[in-house]
Design a protein around this motif. Structure first.
Motif, PDB file in Angstrom:
ATOM      1  N   ALA A 142       0.678  -1.338  -0.127  1.00 12.21           N
ATOM      2  CA  ALA A 142       0.008  -0.053  -0.002  1.00 12.21           C
ATOM      3  C   ALA A 142       0.857   1.179   0.153  1.00 12.21           C
ATOM      4  O   ALA A 142       0.346   2.345  -0.301  1.00 12.21           O
ATOM      5  CB  ALA A 142      -1.106   0.092   1.125  1.00 12.21           C
ATOM      6  N   GLN A 143       2.105   1.177   0.369  1.00 16.16           N
ATOM      7  CA  GLN A 143       3.008   2.448   0.485  1.00 16.16           C
ATOM      8  C   GLN A 143       3.766   2.489  -0.851  1.00 16.16           C
ATOM      9  O   GLN A 143       4.449   3.593  -0.940  1.00 16.16           O
ATOM     10  CB  GLN A 143       4.268   2.132   1.688  1.00 16.16           C
ATOM     11  CG  GLN A 143       3.470   2.180   2.870  1.00 16.16           C
ATOM     12  CD  GLN A 143       4.442   1.730   4.077  1.00 16.16           C
ATOM     13  OE1 GLN A 143       5.507   2.412   4.177  1.00 16.16           O
ATOM     14  NE2 GLN A 143       4.275   0.739   4.842  1.00 16.16           N
ATOM     15  N   LEU A 144       3.624   1.572  -1.802  1.00 18.30           N
ATOM     16  CA  LEU A 144       4.202   1.788  -3.074  1.00 18.30           C
ATOM     17  C   LEU A 144       3.412   2.547  -4.089  1.00 18.30           C
ATOM     18  O   LEU A 144       2.219   2.886  -3.809  1.00 18.30           O
ATOM     19  CB  LEU A 144       4.506   0.140  -3.647  1.00 18.30           C
ATOM     20  CG  LEU A 144       5.214  -0.615  -3.007  1.00 18.30           C
ATOM     21  CD1 LEU A 144       5.558  -2.214  -3.547  1.00 18.30           C
ATOM     22  CD2 LEU A 144       6.430  -0.163  -2.534  1.00 18.30           C
ATOM     23  N   ASP A 145       4.247   3.085  -5.139  1.00 20.84           N
ATOM     24  CA  ASP A 145       3.288   3.760  -6.114  1.00 20.84           C
ATOM     25  C   ASP A 145       2.801   2.689  -7.223  1.00 20.84           C
ATOM     26  O   ASP A 145       3.106   1.676  -6.975  1.00 20.84           O
ATOM     27  CB  ASP A 145       3.986   4.799  -6.923  1.00 20.84           C
ATOM     28  CG  ASP A 145       5.508   4.546  -7.529  1.00 20.84           C
ATOM     29  OD1 ASP A 145       5.497   3.060  -8.075  1.00 20.84           O
ATOM     30  OD2 ASP A 145       6.447   4.965  -7.522  1.00 20.84           O
ATOM     31  N   GLU A 146       2.066   3.200  -7.958  1.00 20.87           N
ATOM     32  CA  GLU A 146       1.342   2.507  -9.036  1.00 20.87           C
ATOM     33  C   GLU A 146       2.291   1.447  -9.802  1.00 20.87           C
ATOM     34  O   GLU A 146       2.059   0.267  -9.945  1.00 20.87           O
ATOM     35  CB  GLU A 146       0.329   2.935  -9.889  1.00 20.87           C
ATOM     36  CG  GLU A 146      -0.817   3.402  -9.369  1.00 20.87           C
ATOM     37  CD  GLU A 146      -1.841   4.068 -10.015  1.00 20.87           C
ATOM     38  OE1 GLU A 146      -1.462   4.185 -11.366  1.00 20.87           O
ATOM     39  OE2 GLU A 146      -2.822   4.753  -9.787  1.00 20.87           O
ATOM     40  N   HIS A 154       5.591  -5.493  -8.789  1.00 18.22           N
ATOM     41  CA  HIS A 154       5.560  -6.680  -7.807  1.00 18.22           C
ATOM     42  C   HIS A 154       4.661  -7.791  -8.442  1.00 18.22           C
ATOM     43  O   HIS A 154       4.909  -8.967  -8.518  1.00 18.22           O
ATOM     44  CB  HIS A 154       4.956  -6.082  -6.672  1.00 18.22           C
ATOM     45  CG  HIS A 154       4.894  -7.239  -5.489  1.00 18.22           C
ATOM     46  ND1 HIS A 154       5.922  -7.521  -4.569  1.00 18.22           N
ATOM     47  CD2 HIS A 154       3.836  -8.004  -5.216  1.00 18.22           C
ATOM     48  CE1 HIS A 154       5.628  -8.601  -3.961  1.00 18.22           C
ATOM     49  NE2 HIS A 154       4.340  -8.764  -4.198  1.00 18.22           N
ATOM     50  N   PHE A 155       3.241  -7.424  -8.816  1.00 20.19           N
ATOM     51  CA  PHE A 155       2.326  -8.353  -9.392  1.00 20.19           C
ATOM     52  C   PHE A 155       2.504  -8.872 -10.661  1.00 20.19           C
ATOM     53  O   PHE A 155       2.201 -10.285 -10.764  1.00 20.19           O
ATOM     54  CB  PHE A 155       1.022  -7.654  -9.311  1.00 20.19           C
ATOM     55  CG  PHE A 155       0.466  -7.545  -8.133  1.00 20.19           C
ATOM     56  CD1 PHE A 155       0.419  -8.150  -6.966  1.00 20.19           C
ATOM     57  CD2 PHE A 155      -0.072  -6.356  -7.958  1.00 20.19           C
ATOM     58  CE1 PHE A 155      -0.209  -7.988  -5.713  1.00 20.19           C
ATOM     59  CE2 PHE A 155      -0.742  -5.880  -6.532  1.00 20.19           C
ATOM     60  CZ  PHE A 155      -0.594  -6.799  -5.580  1.00 20.19           C
ATOM     61  N   ALA A 156       3.324  -8.288 -11.505  1.00 23.80           N
ATOM     62  CA  ALA A 156       3.811  -8.934 -12.580  1.00 23.80           C
ATOM     63  C   ALA A 156       4.878 -10.291 -12.249  1.00 23.80           C
ATOM     64  O   ALA A 156       4.966 -11.204 -13.038  1.00 23.80           O
ATOM     65  CB  ALA A 156       4.631  -7.790 -13.628  1.00 23.80           C
ATOM     66  N   ARG A 157       5.460 -10.169 -11.038  1.00 25.49           N
ATOM     67  CA  ARG A 157       6.327 -11.114 -10.631  1.00 25.49           C
ATOM     68  C   ARG A 157       5.747 -12.047  -9.868  1.00 25.49           C
ATOM     69  O   ARG A 157       6.140 -13.482  -9.904  1.00 25.49           O
ATOM     70  CB  ARG A 157       7.810 -10.447  -9.863  1.00 25.49           C
ATOM     71  CG  ARG A 157       8.518  -9.946 -10.839  1.00 25.49           C
ATOM     72  CD  ARG A 157       9.755  -9.295 -10.292  1.00 25.49           C
ATOM     73  NE  ARG A 157       9.379  -8.150  -9.432  1.00 25.49           N
ATOM     74  CZ  ARG A 157       9.429  -8.119  -8.152  1.00 25.49           C
ATOM     75  NH1 ARG A 157       9.895  -9.154  -7.269  1.00 25.49           N
ATOM     76  NH2 ARG A 157       9.125  -6.880  -7.445  1.00 25.49           N
ATOM     77  N   ALA A 188      -7.492   1.043  -2.340  1.00 21.53           N
ATOM     78  CA  ALA A 188      -8.146   2.308  -2.415  1.00 21.53           C
ATOM     79  C   ALA A 188      -9.210   2.742  -1.487  1.00 21.53           C
ATOM     80  O   ALA A 188      -9.538   3.974  -1.148  1.00 21.53           O
ATOM     81  CB  ALA A 188      -8.959   2.471  -3.907  1.00 21.53           C
ATOM     82  N   ALA A 189      -9.810   1.696  -1.032  1.00 16.90           N
ATOM     83  CA  ALA A 189     -10.884   1.997   0.317  1.00 16.90           C
ATOM     84  C   ALA A 189      -9.962   2.238   1.602  1.00 16.90           C
ATOM     85  O   ALA A 189     -10.686   2.603   2.505  1.00 16.90           O
ATOM     86  CB  ALA A 189     -11.554   0.570   0.410  1.00 16.90           C
TER      87      ALA A 189
END
Length: 308
Positions: free
Chosen positions: A203-207, A213-216, A238-239
């Motif tokens: 949550a602290q990372l940018d988009e 990360h999710f690509a890996r 986002a919530a």
């Protein structure tokens, strides 16, 4: 593992009457790599690689970046990163502004006063026992002591983690009586979307960083309560309100509840997290509130590990 599979809940450690601390180098032992023939001694190649890195660092009085050290030591960059992190955590290297140079542990070795490793600190005991060398504890020791003291005081398992160079790194973990740390039955680095530690760090990372990360490490459900896909994870992010604790209930391990809150210190994403068995879930909120009330002091105690 399918969504219906019940992950194990065995404690990682002995759950005696005092907290036991694991530091970053302890949780996930790797198979020793050896080159052995009947006429030659057994050589541990991971130790050899670490020594090559130390030699490369020694050739640069003002320090050198990881990529240069990996090249000079003849190592793949991911391998060099892991070894550099470990050597820094143990105090043999110090990283500042992206450059690695020798740390205090190397200087103590050079002075011939390293001494044997100190036993784990027990609550109520002085920091130095009679007969010990009296050397000041290194940064890794201070982090481990801080996390263990919190676990003993709050009665919950405590974790300290950072997100560095694209990976979740749990640097210290401590059990509490009746609240053993969660067993890493699925690699924490690959399942950050499912546990409070990883959710708080991501949550602290940018988009762009999250996309990388999710690509890996694609999102996958670990329990019936886990987020199912990347879109679902982004909706959760986002919530949430900024700087608020992240709580998860049985998303990584059945029978366990966890919470984590961000530590803002420089550019590195960091978090302190707590967990407890579901049957003692009422301990979670008071523990988080207590940690948040002293966040400034905790950042000061953990700042070395946040910055390396």
């Amino acid at each position: 593992m399918s969504a219906g599979t019940r992950p194990p809940r065995r404690p990682v450690h002995d759950t005696g009457t005092h907290p036991r601390t694991r530091t970053a180098g302890e949780p996930s032992p790797h198979r020793a790599e050896a080159a052995h023939t009947p006429s030659e001694p057994t050589l541990i190649s991971s130790v050899q690689r670490a020594l090559r890195l130390l030699e490369a660092v020694g050739a640069h009085e003002d320090g050198a970046p990881a990529k240069q050290l990996a090249r000079e030591a003849g190592l793949p960059l991911p391998t060099a990163y892991h070894l550099l992190r470990t050597l820094t955590h143990e105090g043999y290297l110090h990283r500042e502004h992206g450059l690695f140079r020798y740390g205090d542990a190397v200087r103590r070795l050079g002075a011939g006063c390293a001494g044997p490793p100190a036993p784990p600190h027990q609550p109520g005991q002085p920091d130095h026992q009679p007969g010990q060398s009296g050397l000041a504890p290194g940064p890794a020791d201070r982090v481990a002591h801080t996390v263990a003291a919190l676990a003993g005081e709050l009665g919950v398992a405590v974790y300290f983690a950072v997100y560095r160079e694209g990976e979740v790194n749990v640097l210290a973990t401590a059990d509490a009586p009746g609240a053993p740390a969660v067993e890493e039955w699925a690699d924490f680095r690959q399942t950050a979307h499912a546990h409070a530690i990883g959710q708080c760090l991501l949550a602290q990372l940018d988009e762009a960083e999250r996309a990388d990360h999710f690509a890996r490490y694609p999102v996958r459900a670990l329990t019936p309560y886990s987020v199912r896909d990347e879109a679902g994870f982004h909706r959760r992010c986002a919530a949430r309100r900024p700087l608020q604790p992240v709580c998860e209930r049985e998303e990584y391990a059945l029978g366990t509840v966890c919470a984590a809150f961000p530590l803002i210190a420089g550019e590195t994403a960091a978090t302190l997290a707590v967990s407890t068995p579901l049957a003692r879930a009422e301990r979670l909120r008071p523990a988080v509130d207590s940690l948040r009330s002293r966040v400034g002091a905790l950042i000061g105690s953990l700042s070395f590990s946040i910055s390396i």
